[in-house]
Design a protein around this motif. Structure first.
Motif: not given
Length: 215
Positions: A67-69, A95-97, A133-135
């Motif tokens: 899902g991340l990919y 949310p997936l993490l 997530l932040s970069d």
């Protein structure tokens, strides 16, 4: 494979280092002023290796990683997609993490089993695995770099035919030009032709990234 060798490779670099679980980089990050982003492909491999032994457990986490990919596939590549990528990661990847973390914390395991080892590997690199997530510049994995290194491995045997240290150094120089040209989106043959003509004229040889910038 020592801290000192890792320090030499990085050469004072202060940005983000994308890597696998190699302990040297983790150790150096505490003192050398760079941050780590860890590779989701390496984490995924830990679960792939035990998939036949734990099919139900690994299916869940592998589906979530997939899902991340899938989120990344929605984004435009390159810097022009940074804003969109960051927004999608916050809205969909985060949310997936959280689900992956919940799965890791609640899945029953036998201590020191292969499933426990895979989960501990992921947990031990969690801060680096979530830094993307932040970069928006950070990719999910370093597969691109690993694929580029295949030629080096193949070349090891080929370079046995260089017959001398100087021959090997010349081969390595040309290999660097060819691979750098590829990374810069240049046709290696066209680039080498340009470089050779510049050398014959006694001019400075433009490096691949310089040639790419000029068009």
């Amino acid at each position: 494979r020592s801290n000192e060798d890792g320090r030499k490779v990085l050469g004072g670099y202060k940005g983000v280092v994308m890597c696998d679980g190699y302990a040297v980089y983790k150790s150096l990050s505490k003192t050398e002023g760079f941050s780590l982003a860890h590779c989701w492909a390496h984490t995924r491999r830990e679960f792939i290796k035990i998939e036949s032994s734990y099919p139900a457990e690994t299916k869940r986490v592998l589906d979530l990683i997939r899902g991340l990919y899938a989120v990344e596939a929605k984004c435009r590549p390159g810097p022009e997609g940074d804003a969109e990528r960051l927004a999608l990661r916050q809205a969909e990847s985060k949310p997936l993490l959280e689900l992956i973390q919940h799965w890791a914390e609640t899945t029953p395991v036998v201590p020191r089993s292969s499933l426990d080892d895979a989960i501990q590997y992921m947990a031990g690199h969690w801060s680096g695995l979530t830094r993307f997530l932040s970069d928006p510049r950070i990719p999910l994995d370093n597969n691109h770099t690993e694929r580029a290194e295949r030629g080096v491995v193949v070349g090891r045997k080929n370079h046995y035919g260089s017959r001398s240290r100087r021959g090997t150094e010349v081969a390595a120089l040309f290999y660097s030009f060819v691979e750098s040209a590829k990374l810069c989106g240049l046709d290696p043959k066209v680039y080498l032709s340009t470089a050779i003509r510049a050398a014959v004229r006694g001019e400075r040889i433009p490096l691949p990234h310089e040639k790419a910038a000029r068009g």
